[in-house]
Structure formats: C-alpha cells, structure tokens
Design a protein around this motif. Structure first.
Motif, mmCIF file in Angstrom:
data_model
loop_
_atom_site.group_PDB
_atom_site.id
_atom_site.type_symbol
_atom_site.label_atom_id
_atom_site.label_comp_id
_atom_site.label_asym_id
_atom_site.label_seq_id
_atom_site.Cartn_x
_atom_site.Cartn_y
_atom_site.Cartn_z
ATOM 1 N N ASP A 510 -6.320 1.644 -9.004
ATOM 2 C CA ASP A 510 -7.465 1.648 -8.178
ATOM 3 C C ASP A 510 -7.386 2.636 -7.001
ATOM 4 O O ASP A 510 -6.775 3.634 -7.355
ATOM 5 C CB ASP A 510 -7.782 0.242 -7.821
ATOM 6 N N ARG A 511 -7.753 2.077 -5.695
ATOM 7 C CA ARG A 511 -7.579 2.745 -4.410
ATOM 8 C C ARG A 511 -6.393 2.761 -3.955
ATOM 9 O O ARG A 511 -6.138 3.480 -2.792
ATOM 10 C CB ARG A 511 -8.812 2.681 -3.623
ATOM 11 N N ASN A 512 -5.537 2.033 -4.310
ATOM 12 C CA ASN A 512 -4.219 1.737 -3.639
ATOM 13 C C ASN A 512 -3.290 2.574 -4.153
ATOM 14 O O ASN A 512 -2.304 2.114 -4.799
ATOM 15 C CB ASN A 512 -3.717 0.415 -3.836
ATOM 16 N N ILE A 513 -3.390 3.821 -3.721
ATOM 17 C CA ILE A 513 -2.561 4.926 -4.422
ATOM 18 C C ILE A 513 -1.587 5.188 -3.253
ATOM 19 O O ILE A 513 -1.461 5.734 -2.255
ATOM 20 C CB ILE A 513 -3.242 6.263 -4.357
ATOM 21 N N HIS A 514 -0.305 4.562 -3.747
ATOM 22 C CA HIS A 514 0.871 4.520 -3.284
ATOM 23 C C HIS A 514 2.023 4.893 -4.130
ATOM 24 O O HIS A 514 1.923 4.231 -5.277
ATOM 25 C CB HIS A 514 1.387 3.257 -2.331
ATOM 26 N N ARG A 515 3.033 5.482 -3.501
ATOM 27 C CA ARG A 515 4.015 5.812 -4.781
ATOM 28 C C ARG A 515 4.720 4.338 -5.223
ATOM 29 O O ARG A 515 5.014 4.293 -6.382
ATOM 30 C CB ARG A 515 5.152 6.528 -3.804
ATOM 31 N N GLU A 516 5.190 3.599 -4.361
ATOM 32 C CA GLU A 516 5.578 2.260 -4.920
ATOM 33 C C GLU A 516 4.523 1.594 -5.878
ATOM 34 O O GLU A 516 5.220 0.995 -7.037
ATOM 35 C CB GLU A 516 5.892 1.321 -3.873
ATOM 36 N N ASN A 517 3.244 1.655 -5.540
ATOM 37 C CA ASN A 517 2.404 1.069 -6.599
ATOM 38 C C ASN A 517 2.488 1.618 -7.852
ATOM 39 O O ASN A 517 2.085 0.908 -8.695
ATOM 40 C CB ASN A 517 1.045 1.013 -5.592
ATOM 41 N N LEU A 518 2.589 2.907 -7.833
ATOM 42 C CA LEU A 518 2.444 3.404 -9.178
ATOM 43 C C LEU A 518 3.363 3.059 -9.944
ATOM 44 O O LEU A 518 3.252 2.827 -11.366
ATOM 45 C CB LEU A 518 2.652 5.345 -8.889
ATOM 46 N N LEU A 519 4.792 3.005 -9.487
ATOM 47 C CA LEU A 519 5.851 2.511 -10.460
ATOM 48 C C LEU A 519 5.530 0.898 -10.547
ATOM 49 O O LEU A 519 5.992 0.399 -11.606
ATOM 50 C CB LEU A 519 7.076 2.645 -9.732
ATOM 51 N N ASP A 520 5.061 0.024 -9.833
ATOM 52 C CA ASP A 520 4.680 -1.200 -9.955
ATOM 53 C C ASP A 520 3.808 -1.536 -10.939
ATOM 54 O O ASP A 520 3.671 -2.336 -11.834
ATOM 55 C CB ASP A 520 4.187 -1.856 -8.590
ATOM 56 N N ARG A 521 2.701 -0.605 -10.997
ATOM 57 C CA ARG A 521 1.461 -0.807 -11.923
ATOM 58 C C ARG A 521 2.276 -0.467 -13.451
ATOM 59 O O ARG A 521 1.723 -1.093 -14.300
ATOM 60 C CB ARG A 521 0.283 0.189 -11.702
ATOM 61 N N ILE A 522 2.955 0.670 -13.538
ATOM 62 C CA ILE A 522 3.769 1.003 -14.792
ATOM 63 C C ILE A 522 4.512 -0.342 -15.169
ATOM 64 O O ILE A 522 4.465 -0.768 -16.453
ATOM 65 C CB ILE A 522 4.432 2.106 -14.615
ATOM 66 N N SER A 523 5.177 -0.821 -14.171
ATOM 67 C CA SER A 523 6.096 -2.003 -14.540
ATOM 68 C C SER A 523 5.263 -3.185 -15.004
ATOM 69 O O SER A 523 5.832 -3.978 -16.063
ATOM 70 C CB SER A 523 7.011 -2.502 -13.403
ATOM 71 N N LEU A 524 3.956 -3.118 -14.650
ATOM 72 C CA LEU A 524 3.190 -4.317 -15.506
ATOM 73 C C LEU A 524 2.280 -3.936 -16.658
ATOM 74 O O LEU A 524 1.668 -5.164 -17.371
ATOM 75 C CB LEU A 524 2.171 -4.650 -14.217
ATOM 76 N N GLN A 525 2.580 -2.812 -17.304
ATOM 77 C CA GLN A 525 1.761 -2.354 -18.500
ATOM 78 C C GLN A 525 2.627 -3.163 -19.726
ATOM 79 O O GLN A 525 3.798 -3.563 -19.566
ATOM 80 C CB GLN A 525 2.177 -0.674 -18.758
ATOM 81 N N GLY A 526 1.685 -3.685 -20.691
ATOM 82 C CA GLY A 526 2.162 -4.040 -21.737
ATOM 83 C C GLY A 526 2.972 -3.090 -22.864
ATOM 84 O O GLY A 526 2.827 -2.316 -22.447
ATOM 85 N N ASP A 527 3.615 -3.639 -23.908
ATOM 86 C CA ASP A 527 4.112 -2.808 -24.721
ATOM 87 C C ASP A 527 3.269 -1.785 -25.464
ATOM 88 O O ASP A 527 2.062 -2.407 -25.674
ATOM 89 C CB ASP A 527 4.871 -3.576 -26.013
ATOM 90 N N GLN A 528 3.788 -0.601 -25.583
ATOM 91 C CA GLN A 528 2.684 0.297 -26.008
ATOM 92 C C GLN A 528 3.329 0.912 -27.404
ATOM 93 O O GLN A 528 4.757 1.316 -27.517
ATOM 94 C CB GLN A 528 2.435 1.347 -24.939
#
Length: 571
Positions: A510-528
């Motif tokens: 969303d608008r929380n554009i931070h480097r650590e948050n980029l990696l955090d959001r990836i870590s929460l993605q489901g299997d692809q």
C-alpha cells in the motif's frame, strides 16, 4: 591427479595460537587500571540499536532475555515470543491463521487507529472530511507502557491473550518505546512522491543474449506499470476530495548497474552507483559468478535484492536482505542426501563416495550433500576432488572404487564422466546407486549412456518438463522484443516470476513503502505456481522460495523422458 579433502591441522594450530594470544591480551586488559576509552565509548550500541535488539531478539540491553507472561499466567522467555515474530521487521503487522496482528510502526501507534483507510494521516482525514471516530486513541509513552505490561490499550480494551505481557524495568521500557517511535518512520532512499527508483545488477561476463532475456521483460513491466494511471485517472478524480484515497501508487524507474573487473572491485562500484543514484531495491540481477560480493553489499546497506539469477547464492540462516529463488547447486546436494537417507533402512550403513570437479558447481553440490548427510546422522562421506581440467575416466574411477566398498557414488563431475559411468555396468560389485546433477549436465543429460540409466539418479531442481510448457507460456506476455529466445537458460521465465512476486508485494505494501516492509509482504505471500519451479513458497525469515528438488531417472531409448523417482523433496 586426485586431491584428498582432509582437515588441515596446521590451520587449527594457528587458530589455537591466536585464541591464546587474545586470551592473554584480554587478561592484560582486565588487569590494567580502569579508564574511559573514547573508542570503546563510541563503539557502544546506540539506544536505537538496543531497542532494535529487544524488538527483534527479545534481549534486554543487559543481554538477558526479556521475561513475559502469555495466556494470563504462563511465563515465557522474550526470545521465544519476540515482537518481530508477529509484527514483523517493518512493524506493519501480519495475518496468520485468521488472526490479524496490528501494525505497531511509529506512525501507527502514536496516532488514532481507524478501520477505514488506516494509512491516512490525521491531516488527510481532516482534509477529506472523514468523520468516522477512531477505534482507539493515539498511544502515549505511558499508555504504551501499560499495554506492554498489562495488555490494556488506550481505550481500556484488553489485548488478545497471545500478546505477551512484558516484565520490563522503567529504563528498559523506555528503550523499547524509543525504538517503536522510530520504527518505519523515515522515508526510505529511492522513493519520492512520484517514483520508486529501482536498479538491477549485471556483471561483465554475461552475454548480450542473456542480458536481453532479463532486461526485456523488466522494461516491459515498468512501461506497463507506468501506464496504469492512464487507466484509473478518472476513477481517482471521482474519489473523495478528488484524489486517490489510498495514495500508494508510484511510477517505477529502472537503472542498470553494470559491474566490471574483479569481484573484489564490485563493492566499490556498487558504492559509487548507490551514492550517485539511491534506489529502493535491486530487482533481479544476472551473473555467472558468485553472488557473494553483491549479497554482502546489500546486507551492509540494508538494501533488498529480489531474486537475482545466479547458481551461486549465499547460503545463510541469518542474512536477510537478498531473496533467492533457491540455494542453487547446494540445494541439489541436499536433495540427494535426503533422498538417499529415505532409501536407507534403519541401521543400514551407506558408504558414500563423492567425486567432485574443482569448480564452484562441484564444491556447492558436495557441500550441500555433506552437510545434510551429517545433519541426518549419517556420518561423513568420503570426498575426492579432481584437479582443474582433470576428467574422470574408467581407470581413475576404478582406482577410487578400490579404496573401499562404496554403496553409493555422487559424481559431481559433468558429462565428461559418462564413459566411466557406462563402464560400471560391467563391474562386479559396482555401487548400487550413482547420483549426478541435471543442472551441471545441462542438455547433455539426455545423452546419459543407456546402460547407466538403471542405476543413475539425477537431481532436478525444476518442474517436471512434461508439465512446464503450459506454465512457462504465462511469461510470454512480457517477452515482446526479445530477438532470440533461449528457454533453456530460464532467464526470461525466472525474471517473469520475480516480477509477479514484486508486483504483488507492491500492492500489499500500500503506501507503507519501506524496504523492510517490501520483504515482509513477500514473506506473507501464499504458495505460487510460476514458471520453472514446482512451487515457490514464502514465510517470515525465509530467503529461498523454492525449497524442493525432484530426483529423476532417464527413460530408455534414443529420445528419453525424465521419470520422477521422488516427490518434491523438501528441505
């Protein structure tokens, strides 16, 4: 010539001598009169660093574990219930098992919390005339300390019982709150109100065709992304106050950082690039060499690097900022060890010989097997390293097999060993199993000698080729402009997968554009299910998305197929 891999006792002696020297030096320092050393004082951890350690590791500034209660009266160590495990590094929270963990970044804690458009600042809400009352007021230092100790939020509501209640002294509490006030509050480098600046790294030896295979889909993606506002501009105009309420959209820019010369010089080149042009993250990247210098640079600068295309990633349990597709050759060695262990009956002893070409591929394969084999309690496999340029012929293999009776041979040698492998078919008492790496063999794996196919197993880190075409064609949408495609390299398809993961993370931030948050959001993605790998899966702290490998055998005949001999071996 062959070279035995043995422990180097002189090196151990050197370490012992060094340890003794340090011990003596340390004792001398203790015996000296106490005085304030300016250098030591400057090296003391900052308050923010101490707070970060409390947040991430559950350790007090004293180094002792934080103490807490969960579920009312169950005492637990703070190291087992760290803040980061639920709220993640960025502090923007998570969602697991249907239970949300709320954001506790500085900006979120110390302003009222709203359910609708929670990312808006109080000023924006006022300007947009949002009148919905908050579900809780802003925290103060005092109410936050109360919440951490007793579980009561500023509105007087009790937090969930899974939220630990920490027993913290005043000074320790102040240190943790100081850190929370700063958590994810600074604007990250490489981001402005309009654009997220990105870069990709290419080393000098990479061919023009391979560069194009990566850059074409990346540039196509950036172009399409930057055309998005054309499609939703009218909808934005009809939003409350005539602006995009989310406020998260940014254009993307992509630069290419080209590295020349020795890998020793790469850090200096990267420093110069980053100083001249700060970026938010590195996307992809391509090198035929060890990725370690680039990995170390990203760690030191806390710079995310997403899915570089390399066969030589850094295998680490602690580093955080580079996300890889897999552990590369190392992972194939792991898969061979786990598969072989599964075939071994309880109490049965496997005598394993590893024959290794002296190169990065062979070393990584052998290390992956050896370390996993020992973790599984199977002892140490005997390892023979061929010198550079040496080929494993029949005579040499026979001499190695006479060292002792081996039940299994790992041939991390490439296709040059095929004649020797074929010769095993006639040998009385030959090893029961032989393993080779399909990635190391490349297209030559399909010329594996017919007689050797019955006892030769292949580590195969990709999806079964029978099912790959219908998935890989998904990438075609971004490949317009490639002059000459070469699907065997998997560069374009892996780049496509990287883009899909990044694109989803961009939405999730969303608008929380931070480097650590980029990696955090990836870590929460489901299997692809994306090209090349059977499955890409993610999780907090995980840095290798593909965690499996098939064990295959080659069918008989002049046009053989690969036959699965295992499930997706999970590491």
């Amino acid at each position: 010539m062959i070279q035995r891999i043995e422990e180097i006792s002189p090196l151990r002696t050197l370490f012992q001598a060094l340890a003794l020297f340090l011990l003596v030096s340390s004792s001398a320092a203790v015996a000296a009169p106490p005085r304030r050393d300016a250098r030591a004082a400057s090296a003391a951890p900052s308050r923010e660093a101490l707070g970060e350690r409390m947040y991430r590791e559950g350790l007090l500034p004293s180094g002792e574990p934080m103490q807490a209660l969960v579920n009312g009266d169950v005492p637990v160590s703070g190291t087992a219930f760290t803040c980061v495990s639920c709220h993640l590094r960025s502090g923007f929270g998570s969602w697991e098992g249907g239970i949300p963990t709320l954001a506790i970044s500085g900006a979120r804690l110390f302003q009222p919390r709203f359910v609708k458009f929670p990312n808006l600042s109080p000023e924006e809400r006022k300007r947009l005339k949002f009148r919905t009352p908050p579900v809780r007021p802003a925290y103060t230092d005092e109410t936050l300390a109360r919440a951490l100790r007793s579980g009561l939020d500023p509105a007087g509501r009790t937090l969930r019982q899974v939220m630990p209640r920490y027993d913290l002294a005043e000074e320790d509490m102040a240190t943790l709150i100081h850190y929370l006030r700063t958590l994810s509050t600074e604007a990250p480098p490489g981001v402005d109100a309009r654009t997220i600046h990105l870069a990709t790294v290419i080393t000098a030896e990479v061919s023009r065709e391979d560069q194009q295979a990566m850059l074409v889909p990346m540039n196509n993606y950036v172009t399409r992304h930057n055309q998005i506002p054309t499609g939703f501009h009218n909808r934005m105009d009809r939003g409350v106050g005539g602006i995009d309420p989310g406020g998260s959209y940014r254009h993307l820019s992509l630069s290419v950082w080209r590295l020349k010369g020795s890998p020793d010089s790469w850090p200096r080149q990267l420093e110069a690039y980053l100083a001249k042009e700060p970026v938010f993250a590195l996307l992809g990247g391509l090198s035929y060499q060890d990725w370690k210098p680039i990995h170390a640079f990203c760690e030191s600068h806390r710079l995310p690097c997403l899915f570089p295309i390399t066969d030589f990633p850094v295998v680490s349990d602690s580093d955080w900022y580079t996300q890889y597709f897999s552990k590369g050759y190392y992972q194939e060695g792991q898969a061979a060890a786990r598969f072989l262990r599964g075939l071994t009956s309880r109490g049965q002893v496997q005598r394993v010989l590893q024959v290794v070409h002296d190169g990065a591929e062979g070393r990584a394969l052998a290390a992956g097997f050896q370390e996993t084999w020992q973790e599984l309690g199977q002892g140490e496999a005997r390892q023979i390293r061929l010198v550079k340029g040496e080929t494993l012929n029949r005579g040499l293999l026979e001499s190695l097999l006479q060292l002792e009776t081996f039940t299994t041979v790992m041939l991390w040698t490439g296709a040059g060993a095929f004649p020797a492998l074929d010769g095993l078919a006639d040998r009385p008492g030959r090893p029961e199993l032989v393993f080779m790496s399909s990635r190391q063999l490349g297209p030559k794996l399909y010329s594996l000698p017919e007689r050797a196919r019955a006892y030769t197993y292949l580590t195969y880190p990709y999806r079964d080729p029978a099912y790959e075409p219908k998935v890989s064609k998904l990438a075609d949408s971004l490949l317009t402009g490639i002059e000459k495609g070469n699907p065997e390299t998997r560069i374009s398809t892996r780049t496509y997968s990287m883009i899909q993961v990044f694109r989803q993370a961009l939405l999730d931030m969303d608008r929380n554009i931070h480097r650590e948050n980029l990696l955090d959001r990836i870590s929460l993605q489901g299997d692809q299910s994306l090209p090349d790998f059977f499955r890409l899966s993610f999780g907090p702290g995980q840095r290798y998305a593909s965690k499996g490998c098939f064990i295959m055998q080659l069918a008989s005949g002049p046009s053989p197929n690969l036959i699965q001999k295992s499930d997706w071996v999970i590491h």
